[in-house]
Design an enzyme around this catalytic site. Structure first.
Site, PDB file in Angstrom:
ATOM      1  N   LYS A   1       0.787  -1.358   0.167  1.00  0.00           N
ATOM      2  CA  LYS A   1       0.086  -0.036  -0.085  1.00  0.00           C
ATOM      3  C   LYS A   1       0.749   1.409  -0.105  1.00  0.00           C
ATOM      4  O   LYS A   1       0.470   2.169  -0.761  1.00  0.00           O
ATOM      5  CB  LYS A   1      -0.903   0.030   1.324  1.00  0.00           C
TER       6      LYS A   1
ATOM      7  N   ASP B   1      -6.745   0.741   0.731  1.00  0.00           N
ATOM      8  CA  ASP B   1      -6.527   1.127   2.324  1.00  0.00           C
ATOM      9  C   ASP B   1      -8.045   0.499   2.804  1.00  0.00           C
ATOM     10  O   ASP B   1      -8.900  -0.064   1.863  1.00  0.00           O
ATOM     11  CB  ASP B   1      -6.458   2.568   2.703  1.00  0.00           C
TER      12      ASP B   1
END
Ligand code: SF4
Length: 217
Positions: free
Chosen positions: A112, A130
């Site tokens: 991420k 996320d």
């Protein structure tokens, strides 16, 4: 859906404040399990003290921990930031790389974080997943997966390549403003007529009805 979200959230960009790739990397590393507002408050003075990778290694670990304390999990973050800075110096001439496979080798940098850093530098190679992107992707029927890597793979098949960078920002801002985890405001949502999870809204003294679609701009 993307067009509607762009119209609804024209300001959907990264909320972290940074001036160069190093500040971007550190900001994203610090943003785990805290708010962007907190990170910005800390980095406003942090980046005056730590300007180069060497600066993070020149102070005792305890001092860096103290400086990062307001962002939470500061011991782990301090260790990871120092590890990342050391690797930048040893393997990347002190520069932040742009390739995902290089970024994920840095201590404390997962997929991420790597995707955020690459995308913000104009080298998008994937889609950031996320907690907001995961929740909205599931609610909107883009994926049935729970694992962020599998969710990203589903999204990459659906989202046009040119939108990979802005797509997560749109979902993040829509998630914050409209489709919250606890109480999504389907009645105010521009995606309601397209969303398989649109909540049925009870009307007074009448049977529950589906959320009506809103006129589009
Ligand atoms: S209709 Fe409701 S569940 Fe679907 S995206 Fe909008 S707020 Fe979220």
């Amino acid at each position: 859906m993307i067009a509607r979200l762009v119209a609804e959230h024209p300001d959907a960009v990264i909320a972290l404040r940074f001036r160069d790739p190093l500040e971007l990397l550190v900001s994203v590393m610090l943003s785990a399990q805290t708010t962007d507002v907190t990170v910005n408050r800390v980095t406003e003075w942090l980046f005056r003290k730590y300007r180069r990778p060497e600066d993070y290694l020149a102070v005792p670990l305890e001092e860096l921990e103290r400086d990062l304390r307001p962002t939470g999990t500061f011991r782990q973050k301090a260790r990871n930031v120092r590890g990342a800075m050391a690797m930048l110096l040893e393997e990347f001439d002190g520069e932040v790389p742009t390739r995902l496979e290089d970024l994920v080798r840095l201590p404390g940098v997962g997929r991420k974080t790597a995707n955020v850093v690459a995308s913000e530098r104009g080298a998008t190679q994937g889609i950031v997943v996320d907690t907001h992107v995961r929740r909205l992707s599931q609610r909107l029927g883009f994926t049935r997966q729970e694992d962020p890597v599998k969710i990203e793979a589903d999204l990459k098949r659906l989202v046009p390549r040119a939108d990979w960078a802005r797509f997560p920002h749109l979902l993040i801002w829509h998630g914050r403003r409209v489709c919250s985890a606890r109480s999504p405001r389907c009645e105010d949502c521009v995606l309601a007529d397209l969303c398989p999870s649109a909540r049925v809204v009870p009307e007074p003294a009448a049977a529950a009805v589906a959320v009506p679609s809103r006129p589009r701009a």
